[in-house]
Design a protein around this motif. Structure first.
Motif, short mmCIF file in Angstrom:
data_model
loop_
_atom_site.label_atom_id
_atom_site.label_comp_id
_atom_site.label_asym_id
_atom_site.label_seq_id
_atom_site.Cartn_x
_atom_site.Cartn_y
_atom_site.Cartn_z
N LEU A 108 0.83 -1.21 0.00
CA LEU A 108 0.00 0.00 0.00
C LEU A 108 0.86 1.26 0.00
N THR A 109 1.99 1.21 0.71
CA THR A 109 2.89 2.36 0.75
C THR A 109 3.43 2.66 -0.65
N GLN A 110 3.73 1.60 -1.41
CA GLN A 110 4.19 1.79 -2.80
C GLN A 110 3.09 2.43 -3.64
N THR A 111 1.85 1.94 -3.45
CA THR A 111 0.70 2.50 -4.19
C THR A 111 0.56 3.98 -3.88
N ILE A 112 0.63 4.32 -2.59
CA ILE A 112 0.43 5.70 -2.14
C ILE A 112 1.49 6.62 -2.74
N THR A 113 2.73 6.16 -2.76
CA THR A 113 3.82 6.96 -3.35
C THR A 113 3.50 7.30 -4.81
N LEU A 122 0.57 7.26 -6.32
CA LEU A 122 -0.64 8.09 -6.43
C LEU A 122 -0.34 9.56 -6.11
N THR A 123 0.45 9.79 -5.06
CA THR A 123 0.75 11.19 -4.70
C THR A 123 1.64 11.83 -5.77
N GLN A 124 2.56 11.03 -6.34
CA GLN A 124 3.43 11.58 -7.39
C GLN A 124 2.62 12.04 -8.61
N SER A 125 1.49 11.33 -8.86
CA SER A 125 0.68 11.74 -10.03
C SER A 125 -0.50 12.62 -9.62
N GLY A 126 -0.44 13.16 -8.38
CA GLY A 126 -1.45 14.13 -7.95
C GLY A 126 -2.81 13.54 -7.61
N ARG A 127 -2.88 12.23 -7.45
CA ARG A 127 -4.19 11.61 -7.15
C ARG A 127 -4.34 11.43 -5.63
N PHE A 128 -4.52 12.57 -4.95
CA PHE A 128 -4.50 12.57 -3.48
C PHE A 128 -5.74 11.94 -2.87
N ARG A 129 -6.85 12.04 -3.58
CA ARG A 129 -8.08 11.42 -3.05
C ARG A 129 -7.91 9.90 -2.92
N GLN A 130 -7.37 9.29 -4.01
CA GLN A 130 -7.13 7.83 -3.98
C GLN A 130 -6.03 7.48 -2.97
N ALA A 131 -5.01 8.35 -2.88
CA ALA A 131 -3.93 8.11 -1.92
C ALA A 131 -4.50 8.10 -0.50
N ALA A 132 -5.43 9.00 -0.23
CA ALA A 132 -6.07 9.06 1.09
C ALA A 132 -6.86 7.78 1.37
N ASP A 133 -7.56 7.28 0.35
CA ASP A 133 -8.30 6.01 0.52
C ASP A 133 -7.36 4.87 0.91
N ARG A 134 -6.22 4.80 0.24
CA ARG A 134 -5.25 3.73 0.53
C ARG A 134 -4.62 3.94 1.91
N GLU A 135 -4.35 5.20 2.27
CA GLU A 135 -3.74 5.50 3.58
C GLU A 135 -4.70 5.10 4.71
N LYS A 136 -5.99 5.25 4.42
CA LYS A 136 -7.00 4.85 5.41
C LYS A 136 -6.98 3.32 5.59
N GLU A 137 -6.72 2.61 4.50
CA GLU A 137 -6.58 1.14 4.59
C GLU A 137 -5.37 0.76 5.46
N VAL A 138 -4.29 1.54 5.29
CA VAL A 138 -3.09 1.29 6.10
C VAL A 138 -3.44 1.45 7.59
N ALA A 139 -4.18 2.52 7.89
CA ALA A 139 -4.57 2.77 9.29
C ALA A 139 -5.38 1.59 9.84
N GLN A 140 -6.26 1.09 9.01
CA GLN A 140 -7.13 -0.04 9.43
C GLN A 140 -6.29 -1.29 9.75
N ILE A 141 -5.29 -1.55 8.93
CA ILE A 141 -4.42 -2.73 9.16
C ILE A 141 -3.63 -2.55 10.45
N TYR A 142 -3.06 -1.35 10.63
CA TYR A 142 -2.30 -1.09 11.86
C TYR A 142 -3.19 -1.28 13.09
N ARG A 143 -4.43 -0.83 12.96
CA ARG A 143 -5.32 -0.85 14.12
C ARG A 143 -5.85 -2.25 14.40
#
Length: 289
Positions: free
Chosen positions: A98-103, A105-126
């Motif tokens: 997911l971290t690779q995906t987020i990198t 997505l942010t590089q191509s300016g797709r922050f909305r999708q990056a946020a969705d993936r980052e939320k998935e990361v939070a869920q896994i950690y939790r």
């Protein structure tokens, strides 16, 4: 010699293609494109066999091939597919993918999708790794990205969850700041204004958990000036009752106030836990509070 499964056969072909030297008439990018397609087929075949670790590994190899071809969108999709496979029992690897995906997505300016993936990361950690501090960091990052993409409601939900975690970690000033941030946003819309009293209640409980009735009272005055209807709410009266009980060091009065509130507004686990901490604080220092 055991026969190879279709997935293993495809994986072998993909590895062979990826490590072959490009011929006279083919570019290295077409080689990696073909290898990427084969890794994807192998990964899907592993999924059919319910071999999720192998599927995740094959999707990761596909992603690397897509990156070599400068296909950022396809690469980020492949990493996401890898993460979904790894989620079936390999949480650490899922976070890496997911971290690779987020990198990407942010590089191509797709922050909305990056946020969705980052939320998935939070869920896994939790949920999987029980690392609530890391979950909190991911929620704040996701919230910031949602906010800059004008997805205010989704941003607020992330910040509210982050505030809950700060409180669980007994980082009460950070929790209060986050609850107030969400409340301020919620005040700006008639649709979300009703939820403000919940955030202010949580912020006030955090102040009381710090054994700081002065800050709690000052904040209550501030909240009432931000929304004149607040002081007449059940939540405001509840906090006032708790402050009175704490300041007089009266356990019975504290318990009575909690029971009365709980009969009307059922206490959730978060509130129950923090109220127990506050009550223990009165018992630690009778007469001081």
């Amino acid at each position: 010699m055991p026969t190879k499964s279709p997935a293993e056969t495809l994986l072998e072909k993909a590895n062979k293609k990826a490590s072959s030297s490009a011929g006279w008439f083919s570019s290295s990018s077409s080689k990696f494109e073909e290898a990427g397609d084969l890794f994807q087929q192998a990964a899907n075949s592993f999924k059919i066999d319910k071999l999720f670790r192998e599927a995740g590994d094959a999707f990761s190899r596909e992603a690397e091939c897509r990156e070599k071809c400068k296909e950022a969108n396809e690469a980020s999709n492949a990493w996401w597919n890898a993460a979904k496979a790894y989620k079936r029992g390999y949480p650490d690897l899922a976070i890496q993918a997911l971290t690779q995906t987020i990198t990407l997505l942010t590089q191509s300016g797709r922050f909305r999708q990056a946020a969705d993936r980052e939320k998935e990361v939070a869920q896994i950690y939790r949920q999987e790794l029980s690392d609530i501090r890391k979950a909190c960091e991911s929620l704040v990052r996701a919230g910031d990205w949602y906010a800059q993409e004008d997805a205010t409601a989704t941003a607020n939900a992330c910040f509210k969850d982050a505030a809950d975690i700060h409180a669980e970690l007994e980082e009460y000033p950070q929790a209060i700041a986050r609850y107030e941030q969400v409340a301020d946003h919620s005040l700006t819309s008639a649709l979300t204004k009703y939820s403000v009293k919940e955030y202010w209640l949580r912020a006030s409980l955090c102040a009381l958990a710090m054994k700081d009735t002065i800050t709690a009272k000052r904040n209550m005055t501030k909240y009432s000036s931000q929304d004149t209807t607040f002081s007449s709410t059940r939540e405001a009266k509840f906090i006032k009752g708790l402050i009175d009980a704490i300041e007089s060091g009266d356990h019975e009065m504290f318990t009575g106030t909690v029971v009365e509130f709980d009969q009307v507004v059922k206490l959730d686990n978060w509130k129950t836990a923090i109220l127990l901490k506050i009550k223990r604080g009165i018992q630690d220092e009778p007469g001081i509070l």
